[in-house]
Design an enzyme around this catalytic site. Structure first.
Site, PDB file in Angstrom:
ATOM      1  N   THR A  49       0.860  -1.182   0.000  1.00 45.39           N
ATOM      2  CA  THR A  49       0.000   0.000   0.000  1.00 45.39           C
ATOM      3  C   THR A  49       0.898   1.234   0.000  1.00 45.39           C
ATOM      4  OG1 THR A  49      -0.119   0.330   2.411  1.00 45.39           O
ATOM      5  CG2 THR A  49      -1.601  -1.317   1.439  1.00 45.39           C
ATOM      6  N   CYS A  50       0.285   2.410   0.090  1.00 46.46           N
ATOM      7  CA  CYS A  50       1.076   3.637   0.068  1.00 46.46           C
ATOM      8  C   CYS A  50       1.922   3.783   1.330  1.00 46.46           C
ATOM      9  CB  CYS A  50       0.171   4.853  -0.102  1.00 46.46           C
ATOM     10  SG  CYS A  50      -1.087   5.019   1.168  1.00 46.46           S
ATOM     11  N   ARG A  52       2.878   0.918   3.389  1.00 47.40           N
ATOM     12  CA  ARG A  52       3.572  -0.292   3.832  1.00 47.40           C
ATOM     13  C   ARG A  52       3.769  -1.284   2.696  1.00 47.40           C
ATOM     14  NH1 ARG A  52       1.836  -2.028   8.407  1.00 47.40           N
ATOM     15  NH2 ARG A  52       0.461  -0.280   8.868  1.00 47.40           N
ATOM     16  N   GLY A 194      -7.734  20.978  -3.819  1.00 51.15           N
ATOM     17  CA  GLY A 194      -6.479  20.364  -3.387  1.00 51.15           C
ATOM     18  C   GLY A 194      -6.709  19.072  -2.624  1.00 51.15           C
TER      19      GLY A 194
END
Length: 426
Positions: A49-50, A52, A194
């Site tokens: 994942t982002c 881990r 944003g």
């Protein structure tokens, strides 16, 4: 059952290393197939994942299990990196600690934002991808199935998942949800496209919002976001008109000074009916003049107001942490006990079968000799009983010791010794 796990995460590994060791979905499948060729009798699952990258391995025989350092080397080699350069940032766990870590991850107790719901689906997806590539079977099935049970218990029996701690989630799930009974019939305006605005938009969609307008000084960015979330993009010049039509206004710009003055907003209010409006000003510095809160039927919340709720929820989550950990440890002990029972049950059965085979062969040989000397049926029966008692008495001490140490840390090594001493194969 034996386990190994290696991984990098936000806890101790810099982003640049996590990025270097991350896997795409296609790379996950490729990596698992390569690992399967190196360790054909081990089961493997790769979670990326982002925040881990974690590689889990399991085997019924300890000798056939890849060790953490081997798994770490595999990940480094796959990404053309020297393991020595990243080994200090890699977590290496075995057996009970590896399984406990999996349970903590699935329950979102190891996440950057404790209680996030997304990680469980990512864990499930990693397991399903391993299953589709035939690198996960019964051992992984039992562990990942129990991990899901743990995650659901933590979600249902504690307040950790119910207490939001990010500003956008609190803005929608606690402030706006308390103000509105429903979102599908509300006109919603998002000012700013944003990161904060995008996250808020996700929560609004999940809450059922249907009519959302997005305004941003960069029209291209607002158009992209609108297309992604099936919303409507409007030009910045229509800010006043959009505010006049809206029931809920969320502002997240990075402007250095307020973009909406009291006079400007009062003029907007004159163009709409007397319906109340909720404004969530998530910008720092603030986008709306603070005096706007004094207008009748206007409810203005700033990021400071929301942060107070976040801090309160964070304290509540921390109070729930021991309770969640107890659930993890309870389920871990159940899992280990069940695994011990399965492993020892197979070994004990094979040991008894082996003993019965030897007993039968020797009894038959002896009876054949004695029958030639006039052995009667009663004596033959007595011999059979004596052989049974002898086998049972010989097996009783090791099996009794194994049962007495079923919950100890030595059980696995004792079971392994029993297999070796009696040459019992799996």
């Amino acid at each position: 059952m034996h386990w190994s796990m290696v991984g990098v995460s936000h806890h101790r590994t810099p982003l640049e290393i996590r990025e270097k060791l991350a896997f795409s979905k296609a790379q996950v499948s490729d990596a698992l197939q390569r690992l399967g060729q190196q360790f054909p009798e081990a089961e493997t699952v790769l979670l990326s994942t982002c925040n881990r990258v974690e590689l889990y391995a399991a085997a019924s025989d300890r000798v056939k299990l890849p060790q953490p350092e081997q798994l770490g080397n595999f990940i480094a080699d796959f990404h053309h990196t020297d393991f020595v350069h990243v080994s200090d940032q890699i977590t290496q766990l075995q057996n009970e600690l590896a399984v406990r870590h999996l349970f903590m991850v699935a329950s979102s107790l190891d996440s950057m934002i404790v209680g996030e719901a997304q990680i469980l689906s990512q864990v499930k997806e990693a397991y399903e991808l391993a299953c589709s590539g035939d690198t996960a079977a019964s051992l992984m099935h039992r562990a990942f199935q129990r991990a899901t049970v743990v995650a659901r218990r933590v979600a249902n029996e504690t307040e950790i998942h119910r207490r939001r701690i990010s500003v956008p989630s609190v803005a929608v799930s606690e402030i706006a949800s308390d103000f509105f009974e429903r979102f599908d019939d509300k006109q919603i305006l998002l000012i700013g496209a944003g990161e904060m605005g995008t996250e808020t938009l996700r929560y609004l969609i999940d809450a059922g919002a249907k009519s959302i307008q997005i305004l941003n000084r960069n029209a291209e960015r607002s158009a992209e976001l609108a297309q992604q979330f099936n919303a409507m993009s409007r030009p910045w010049s229509e800010l006043d008109a959009s505010m006049a039509q809206s029931d809920l206004i969320i502002s997240t710009t990075s402007a250095s000074q307020p973009i909406v003055s009291l006079e400007q907003f009062r003029a907007c209010r004159a163009k709409r009916s007397a319906r109340a409006v909720l404004i969530l000003d998530l910008a720092v510095p603030r986008d709306f003049d603070s005096a706007i809160a004094e207008l009748s039927d206007v409810y203005l919340f700033t990021v400071d107001d929301l942060q107070q709720v976040c801090d309160k929820n964070l304290q509540a989550r921390q109070q729930e942490w021991p309770r969640a950990e107890r659930i993890v440890d309870q389920e871990l002990q159940k899992f280990l006990s069940e695994s011990v029972h399965r492993n020892s049950g197979v070994t004990i059965r094979k040991l008894r079968e082996q003993a019965e085979l030897v007993k039968g062969q020797e009894l038959e040989r002896l009876v054949s000799k004695l029958k030639a000397r006039g052995l009667d049926s009663q004596a033959e029966k007595e011999l059979s009983i004596a052989f049974d008692r002898l086998v049972n008495k010989l097996l009783h001490p090791p099996l009794q010791t194994l049962r007495e140490h079923a919950d100890s840390n030595h059980h696995a090594s004792m079971l392994d010794a029993l297999r070796r001493l009696f040459r019992i194969s799996d």
